[in-house]
Structure formats: structure tokens, C-alpha cells
Design an enzyme around this catalytic site. Structure first.
Site, PDB file in Angstrom:
ATOM      1  N   SER A 152       8.314  33.286  13.098  1.00  0.00           N
ATOM      2  CA  SER A 152       7.061  33.776  12.517  1.00  0.00           C
ATOM      3  C   SER A 152       7.021  33.962  11.008  1.00  0.00           C
ATOM      4  CB  SER A 152       6.665  35.095  13.175  1.00  0.00           C
ATOM      5  OG  SER A 152       6.135  34.833  14.438  1.00  0.00           O
TER       6      SER A 152
ATOM      7  N   LYS B  55       2.984  42.847   6.344  1.00  0.00           N
ATOM      8  CA  LYS B  55       2.526  42.506   7.698  1.00  0.00           C
ATOM      9  C   LYS B  55       2.255  43.821   8.430  1.00  0.00           C
ATOM     10  CE  LYS B  55       4.055  39.762  11.716  1.00  0.00           C
ATOM     11  NZ  LYS B  55       5.130  38.876  12.216  1.00  0.00           N
TER      12      LYS B  55
ATOM     13  N   SER C 293       3.622  34.421  13.769  1.00  0.00           N
ATOM     14  CA  SER C 293       2.672  35.505  13.869  1.00  0.00           C
ATOM     15  C   SER C 293       2.369  36.139  12.514  1.00  0.00           C
ATOM     16  CB  SER C 293       3.216  36.582  14.816  1.00  0.00           C
ATOM     17  OG  SER C 293       4.414  37.122  14.291  1.00  0.00           O
TER      18      SER C 293
HETATM   19  N1  GLN Z   1       5.958  32.052  18.453  1.00  0.00           N
HETATM   20  C1  GLN Z   1       7.047  32.886  18.880  1.00  0.00           C
HETATM   21  C2  GLN Z   1       6.578  33.879  19.917  1.00  0.00           C
HETATM   22  O1  GLN Z   1       5.404  33.924  20.156  1.00  0.00           O
HETATM   23  C3  GLN Z   1       7.660  33.593  17.709  1.00  0.00           C
HETATM   24  C4  GLN Z   1       6.877  34.753  17.225  1.00  0.00           C
HETATM   25  C5  GLN Z   1       7.604  35.541  16.184  1.00  0.00           C
HETATM   26  O2  GLN Z   1       8.533  35.056  15.535  1.00  0.00           O
HETATM   27  N2  GLN Z   1       7.210  36.791  16.025  1.00  0.00           N
HETATM   28  O3  GLN Z   1       7.345  34.583  20.482  1.00  0.00           O
END
Ligand code: GLN
EC number: 6.3.5.7
Length: 483
Positions: free
Chosen positions: A175, A76, A151
Site C-alpha cells: 500500500s 494517512k 490503500s
Molecule cells: N492490497 C493489499 C490488501 O488489500 C495490501 C493493502 C495494504 O498494503 N494495506 O491487503
């Protein structure tokens, strides 16, 4: 060759059926051919990959072995990679080449993994759809009109489309697990402190945790083995021995106590997902597990608490991007304030700006007690709920997401609608617990995930349950048409 799992690749390399260099070339060609449909990579690292593959082949020829030696993966794009762009999905870091490798990157490279590239992601890991990336949205290989989740959506889409067997992700509020669910993968968020955060660009430091995305629990065990461990460079890394995760896969599930929280089956859950979750429970009962209804009474407060705490930490973490030290700098600033304002205003996208503003507000004098402190108290109540539940059960099971993957753009005008999709995943981050999502069926041709949560440091138990389930079901083997 692109259909092979990490475990199969390790066997193939050991048996000299193919070399890492051959495999790497096949996968790089496949990425070049198919990724334009998906947009799952921000950067490809072909030269590095071929150098690492040749080095891994040489190490094997010298008698070395190891499940990751010569295994192709991707990171990532928030894991720092020395000399290679590390963008975090943002214009702010489009020009940033990290001066060092993240601990996770260095550990996997030392184990012989081959880095094919850096995967697309929501900007600064903020999102559940992978639509907020500066490099454009990622498409779900199961239906190119739908989101892959976020994400870590680039890692998920690439692995689901068989562009490579496994990739790293990070999970601040879901995510890893949420994109795994939406693309038919297995993904694991480890216990907070199990995997080093050093060199992982911070979103919300008390919640962020790196982990593996792969097709099977067996492969997650292999990748996690290479990622986990104490790191003196990370002050929240925990100095606990790392167990042999692959050795934990074959335990019997006889007598395993599974808790199913009654709050999970409320009005927001798609009834077709509820049915698939009940089917997965029945499958585990056949393997000897005992099921019990439990309660997590404070779950309803998790989303409001998370969406105060995560932006609060983000507002602090992202203050370093000021146009002075690294990253984007605006043209011709008239003075220092203008430099700060325009560099941040032009370098950050709308979702990141929204979160910085919410977070700075929640932390400001006069509001701190009302929002941030209150949210921290809810966080403790949520943790206490889990501690009470784990006195009665070994594992907690439920849906990973309330809905299958939605259409690209469907939630763009309403950020709160997207936040609600995190309802089942964020509690594990607030409590610091490990969680895993695994494939459990399909709704309208789109994958559905079941989530398992375990007590601290019981990643092996999660992988054991998921592996036994995968020995008796074939959801995880389904491949999206066209890939
Ligand atoms: N959807 C959550 C957020 O936007 C989690 C994102 C993540 O785990 N990086 O904060």
C-alpha cells in the site's frame, strides 16, 4: 511554490526565501481549490498546521535547522492524532478522536513537520484501489477516471497532484509502493520493525509497516529519517541505529549486482510494463550495475498465503471494534449480542466484513492446520527464496504492479481480480524486507513503477539506487495535467 520538493523547501526555508507559514497558506489554498476533484483528504487540520508552521518559523529564527523543520506533510488517516479524527477510512471510526499521537506522528512533529491533514485510504487499509473508503473513492490525478491505487491512495494522489510535497503511508501488502507506482511517485516500505507501529491502527500486525511517499528518493530519505527508530512502545520495533539516509544517496553503482527474477515476467504482466522495466535495467547498467537473472520459485504461492494470513490477523485485530469501547454503536440495541452484531454489521463495509469472515474461518478449529499453518509455511519458503537470492545479488528489481491504474469500478465485482494486482509487492511484506517503487515511464498516459527490494535494513541502498536513477532520468519530474 507547490512544485518544490522537501529538499528544495528545506533550502528555501534555510535561505529565508519564504517562511513555513507562507508555504503552508499556499498549500492549504491549493488543497481547498483542487482537492474536490481528487477526494484525497478525509480531514484538514488548518489550525494545527498554522500553529505548527509559526512554531517552526520561530525555531528557525532561534537558529535551529533541520530538513523537516517547517516542512508540510499529511498523515494517512490510520496514524492516531491526538484530539483529531482518526477514521481509518471507516464508518466504524468516523466519530473517533484519538487520545494520543502515534509515534510516527509525534516524531515528525518534534522534527518540526507541519501536518496539513489526514489522507483518505481504503477502509482499514484493505484494498488496492482506494475505492473501499467510507469517505468515497480517491481519483488518480493522471486520469480522474482511474484509481490512484491503495490503500494509501489519498496520500499518493495528494502528493502526485502537488497539493503537498510528501506524506506518510503504510504498507501491509503493497500500500505504499503500489499507489506510488500508479501515481508516478517514489514510495518506500521499510524493513519490518524499522518504523514504530505504535498508534498505527492495526490491519495485519506481522505485515504492517509505515513509510514515506514523495516525489523523489531524496525526499523519501528525509521523511524516513524522521519516522525511523526504536520505540519501546512497539514490541516488534528493532533496536538498531538509524543510518543517515541522505548521506547514502550518492554512493556509486559501479559493480552493484542487480537480480531480475525470471518469474516476474510471466503471462500476467502487461508487455508494455515489461519493456519499461527492461529499459530501467539498461539505465542502471549504464551507471555500472551488473545484471543477473535469478529465481524466486515460491512466488506463485504468495497471493494465496497472504490472503489467508492478512485476513486471519485482521479478524483478530478488528475484534476490538464491538460497539462498546469506542467507535460506532448501533441505535437501540435490544441486548449485548444485538449490539455487537449490528454495530459491526453497520460500521464495517463489505470488504472489511469479507476479510473478517475469511480470517475467522482460516483460524477456526479444524481449518487452522489446512489454511493458516500452511500459509505460514509458505511464508517461510518465500523468505528462504529471498535469502538465497541475496547471497548472489545486492538488489532485486522488477515491476511494482502487473498493470497500470485501472478504471474506477472496473474490479469492484471481482475482489480476487484486485488481489492479483498485489503479486509483486506482497512477498516483501511476507518476508519483512524493505522495498521501494520509483517512476519508470508511462503506458497510455498512466505512470508505471519499478520496484527495488534489498536485504534487511538496507533502506539506504534502495534510496541510493533510486536517487542515482533519478539523477539520470526525468520520469519522476513529470506533472499530471491540470495540477
Ligand atoms: N492490497 C493489499 C490488501 O488489500 C495490501 C493493502 C495494504 O498494503 N494495506 O491487503
Amino acid at each position: 511554490m507547490h512544485q518544490l520538493t522537501l529538499a528544495e523547501i528545506a533550502r528555501g526555508l534555510a535561505d529565508k526565501k519564504f517562511s513555513s507559514e507562507e508555504l503552508t497558506k499556499v498549500l492549504l489554498a491549493r488543497i481547498a481549490q483542487l482537492d474536490p476533484q481528487l477526494n484525497s483528504f478525509i480531514s484538514l487540520t488548518e489550525d494545527l498546521a498554522l500553529t505548527q508552521a509559526k512554531a517552526a518559523d520561530a525555531r528557525r529564527a532561534n537558529g535551529e535547522s533541520g530538513a523537516l523543520l517547517g516542512a508540510p506533510i499529511a498523515h494517512k488517516d490510520l496514524f492516531c492524532t491526538q484530539g483529531i479524527r482518526t477514521s481509518c477510512g471507516s464508518k466504524m471510526l468516523d466519530n473517533f478522536k484519538a487520545p494520543y499521537d502515534a509515534t510516527v506522528v509525534a516524531k515528525l512533529a518534534a522534527a518540526g513537520a507541519v501536518t496539513l491533514g489526514k489522507t483518505n485510504m481504503d477502509e482499514f487499509a484493505m484494498g488496492s484501489a482506494n475505492e473501499s473508503s467510507y469517505y468515497g473513492a480517491v481519483k488518480n490525478p493522471w486520469n480522474l477516471e482511474h484509481v490512484p491505487g491503495g490503500s494509501s491512495g489519498g496520500s499518493a494522489a495528494a502528493v502526485a497532484a502537488r497539493l503537498l510535497p510528501a506524506a506518510t503511508g503504510t504498507d501491509t501488502g503493497g500500500s505504499i509502493r503500489q499507489p506510488a507506482a500508479l501515481t508516478n511517485l517514489t514510495g518506500l516500505k521499510p524493513t519490518y520493525g524499522r518504523v514504530s507501529r505504535w498508534g498505527m491502527i492495526a490491519y495485519a500486525s506481522s505485515l504492517d509497516q509505515g513509510g514515506p511517499l514523495a516525489r523523489t528518493a531524496e525526499d523519501c530519505a528525509i521523511l524516513l529519517q524522521g519516522m525511523a527508530g526504536f520505540d519501546p512502545n512497539d514490541s516488534t520495533s528493532i533496536d538498531e541505529p538509524v543510518p543517515d539516509y541522505s548521506a547514502s544517496l550518492n554512493g556509486s553503482l559501479q559493480g552493484l549486482r542487480i537480480g531480475v527474477p525470471k518469474e516476474y515476467f510471466s503471462a500476467g504482466l502487461d508487455p508494455r510494463i515489461a519493456e519499461l522495466i527492461h529499459n530501467s535495467v539498461k539505465e542502471l547498467e549504464k551507471l555500472g550495475a551488473v545484471v543477473k537473472e535469478i529465481s524466486l520459485p515460491n512466488m506463485q504461492h504468495a497471493i494465496p498465503a497472504y490472503y489467508v494470513i492478512a485476513p486471519a490477523e485482521a479478524s483478530s485485530n478488528l475484534s476490538r471494534f464491538d460497539g462498546v469501547r469506542f467507535g460506532y454503536r448501533c441505535e437501540n440495541p435490544v441486548n449485548l449480542i444485538d449490539l455487537y452484531k449490528r454495530s459491526r454489521g453497520e460500521g464495517f463495509g463489505p470488504e472489511v466484513q469479507r476479510r473478517i469472515m475469511v480470517g475467522a474461518y482460516a483460524l477456526s478449529a479444524g481449518y487452522y492446520d489446512a489454511y493458516y499453518l500452511k500459509a505460514q509455511k509458505i511464508r517461510r519458503l518465500i523468505k528462504n527464496d529471498f535469502m538465497a537470492a541475496f547471497n548472489e545479488v545486492d538488489i532485486i528489481l522488477g515491476p511494482t504492479t502487473p498493470n497500470p491504474a485501472w478504471k474506477l469500478g472496473a474490479k469492484n465485482s471481482d475482489p480476487v481480480a484486485a488481489y492479483l494486482e498485489d503479486v509483486y509487492t506482497i512477498t516483501a511484506n511476507l518476508a519483512g524486507l524493505p522495498g521501494l517503487s520509483m517512476p519508470a515511464g508511462f503506458v497510455d498516459g498512466l505512470p508505471v513503477g519499478v520496484q527495488l527490494l534489498a536485504p534487511y535494513f538496507q533502506e539506504g541502498r534502495l534510496l541510493n539506487v533510486a536517487h542515482q536513477y533519478q539523477l539520470h532520468t526525468d520520469w519522476h519530474t513529470r506533472t499530471p495535467t491540470g495540477f
